[in-house]
Design a protein around this motif. Sequence first.
Motif, short mmCIF file in Angstrom:
data_model
loop_
_atom_site.label_atom_id
_atom_site.label_comp_id
_atom_site.label_asym_id
_atom_site.label_seq_id
_atom_site.Cartn_x
_atom_site.Cartn_y
_atom_site.Cartn_z
N GLY A 64 11.15 -8.70 27.29
CA GLY A 64 10.20 -8.22 26.47
C GLY A 64 9.86 -8.97 26.13
O GLY A 64 8.79 -8.82 25.03
N ALA A 65 9.07 -9.84 26.32
CA ALA A 65 8.52 -10.71 26.28
C ALA A 65 6.81 -10.06 26.11
O ALA A 65 5.68 -10.13 24.99
N TRP A 66 6.65 -8.96 27.37
CA TRP A 66 5.55 -8.45 27.41
C TRP A 66 6.64 -6.65 27.32
O TRP A 66 7.23 -6.38 27.97
N SER A 67 5.92 -5.89 25.59
CA SER A 67 6.03 -4.97 26.53
C SER A 67 5.06 -3.76 25.55
O SER A 67 3.76 -4.30 25.04
N GLY A 68 4.73 -2.66 25.60
CA GLY A 68 3.82 -1.69 24.95
C GLY A 68 4.11 -0.08 25.80
O GLY A 68 4.70 -0.29 26.68
N SER A 69 2.82 0.35 25.56
CA SER A 69 3.06 2.09 26.15
C SER A 69 1.30 2.37 26.30
O SER A 69 1.25 1.94 25.78
N GLY A 70 1.78 3.79 26.95
CA GLY A 70 0.66 4.28 27.82
C GLY A 70 -0.12 3.05 29.07
O GLY A 70 1.18 2.32 29.83
N VAL A 71 -1.21 3.41 29.63
CA VAL A 71 -1.84 3.00 30.98
C VAL A 71 -2.25 1.65 30.43
O VAL A 71 -3.49 1.78 30.10
N LEU A 72 -2.02 0.57 31.42
CA LEU A 72 -2.31 -0.63 30.24
C LEU A 72 -2.19 -1.84 31.03
O LEU A 72 -2.10 -1.93 32.36
N GLY A 73 -3.87 -2.91 31.47
CA GLY A 73 -4.04 -3.00 32.21
C GLY A 73 -3.35 -5.43 32.19
O GLY A 73 -2.96 -5.36 30.50
N PRO A 74 -3.18 -6.02 32.70
CA PRO A 74 -2.87 -7.39 32.32
C PRO A 74 -2.97 -7.84 30.93
O PRO A 74 -2.64 -8.64 30.44
N GLU A 75 -4.61 -7.73 30.92
CA GLU A 75 -4.94 -8.16 29.85
C GLU A 75 -4.99 -7.86 28.38
O GLU A 75 -4.79 -7.78 27.44
N ALA A 76 -4.34 -6.61 28.72
CA ALA A 76 -3.68 -5.70 27.61
C ALA A 76 -2.28 -6.80 27.11
O ALA A 76 -1.85 -6.40 25.44
N PHE A 77 -2.01 -7.42 27.69
CA PHE A 77 -0.97 -8.61 27.10
C PHE A 77 -1.26 -9.91 27.07
O PHE A 77 -2.14 -10.50 27.29
N PRO A 78 -0.47 -10.53 25.86
CA PRO A 78 -0.75 -12.18 25.69
C PRO A 78 -0.52 -12.62 27.19
O PRO A 78 0.26 -12.75 27.87
N ALA A 79 -1.31 -13.61 27.67
CA ALA A 79 -1.16 -14.18 28.49
C ALA A 79 -0.61 -15.86 28.73
O ALA A 79 -0.07 -16.14 29.67
N ARG A 80 0.07 -16.44 27.73
CA ARG A 80 0.31 -17.22 27.66
C ARG A 80 2.24 -17.19 28.31
O ARG A 80 2.57 -18.22 29.61
N PRO A 81 2.36 -16.40 28.45
CA PRO A 81 3.74 -16.39 28.31
C PRO A 81 4.05 -15.66 29.47
O PRO A 81 4.69 -16.47 30.63
N PHE A 82 3.11 -15.16 30.25
CA PHE A 82 2.53 -15.06 31.65
C PHE A 82 2.62 -16.24 32.05
O PHE A 82 3.30 -16.99 33.64
N LEU A 83 1.43 -17.68 32.34
CA LEU A 83 1.12 -18.71 32.62
C LEU A 83 2.15 -19.26 32.40
O LEU A 83 2.49 -20.31 33.48
N GLU A 84 2.81 -19.29 31.82
CA GLU A 84 3.90 -20.07 31.36
C GLU A 84 5.68 -20.17 32.23
O GLU A 84 6.33 -20.74 32.99
N LEU A 85 5.83 -18.72 32.64
CA LEU A 85 7.08 -17.98 33.98
C LEU A 85 6.23 -18.66 35.42
O LEU A 85 6.71 -19.12 35.58
#
Length: 404
Positions: free
Chosen positions: A370-391
């Motif tokens: 649930g750290a990334w969530s949304g609906s529609g057709v979305l690219g990676p930049e539509a989500f917060p970057a920090r959780p991704f880079l930390e993981l």
Amino acid sequence: MRVLLVGAGGVGTAITRIAARRPFFEAMVVADYDPARAEAAVAALDDARFAAERVDASDEAAVAELLRRHECDVLLNATDPRFVMPLFRAARTAGATYLDMAMSLSHPHGEQPYEKCGVKLGDEQFAQAEEWEKAGALALVGMGVEPGLSDVFARYAADELFDEIEEIGVRDGANLTVDGYDFAPSFSIWTTIEECLNPPVVYESDRGWFTTEPFSEPEVFDFPEGIGPVECVNVEHEEVLLVPRWVKARRVTFKYGLGREFIETLRTLHLLGLDRTDPVTVPSAAGAVAVSPRDVVAACLPDPATLGERMHGKTCAGTWVRGTKDGAPREVYLYHVVDNQWSMAEYGSQAVVWQTAVNPVVALELVATGAWSGSGVLGPEAFPARPFLELLTAYGSPWGMREQ
């Protein structure tokens, strides 16, 4: 989370090896047109969460049925871009989240291909964005390394490093060599031909998207961690179509470090018509056979997934950003380097396919938690970057930043 992974080639197999070390999913069904490839990927893991199936990625009904039969809630597409749209539609039909690493194919402008865009990468998918959003369904598109991690870097730069951005330029380079081959691409030659010989797209805020000649605007970029200077040229790539939708920048480009010999080989293929995808008829012992010239080229070259033992060096994917912070000029390069010796020793996967594969697995885990969530057709930049880079760092594959 229950995942249907379609495609058990180099990237798909690397995905299974990376995912097997993580606990976030309940099951992963590995499906391929060649059942032996899917079975080999699963057999190597000794993990009851994985199962093998055969499926034709172009058969939407069969893919949707497979999703339902295994109760998969995510479809992860690890095939080449020809199969994006049937898999994208199959996921929507079955009510599954969709994730890919390359987007729907482009088609050059009929009259001015090196000035104006025709059908752009991803246009077919974005045309259905409203349908996905109304259904509360998510299609996360372009979530490999490039596009993918490079887009995450762009979002991170906009959120945390800059007040205003003048230019975002994705820059990809490597010093990889392959013993025993004069010409051996480290990634799918089918995809490489597609992106390198199509008109490159550039974005400028006061002009929008426009195209240039293939291999235009050469520049020498100095890559980190010992790779060094590599000549890079404009190439068609999804980041230029994705980044401006969510990140404000005056200019967005993508340049690839191909090397002069590689460029000349691609130009020769184009000159001879061997980059074509439409079938041509050729004689054979069994009679006339219709074959795609590009498929013949791919069949004549070694499978990139098998080159790891012969490969040496490092590959770098990154995003160069120029702008201002607190009124002062700033320029950074955010990057991710993978050493082939490390990826082979740790995962048995060559560096380029491993670097591509790790990012969708990280994204799947963020969606699962649930750290990334949304609906529609979305690219990676539509989500917060920090959780991704930390993981990504937690996966044992840290990223870097260099002030320019």
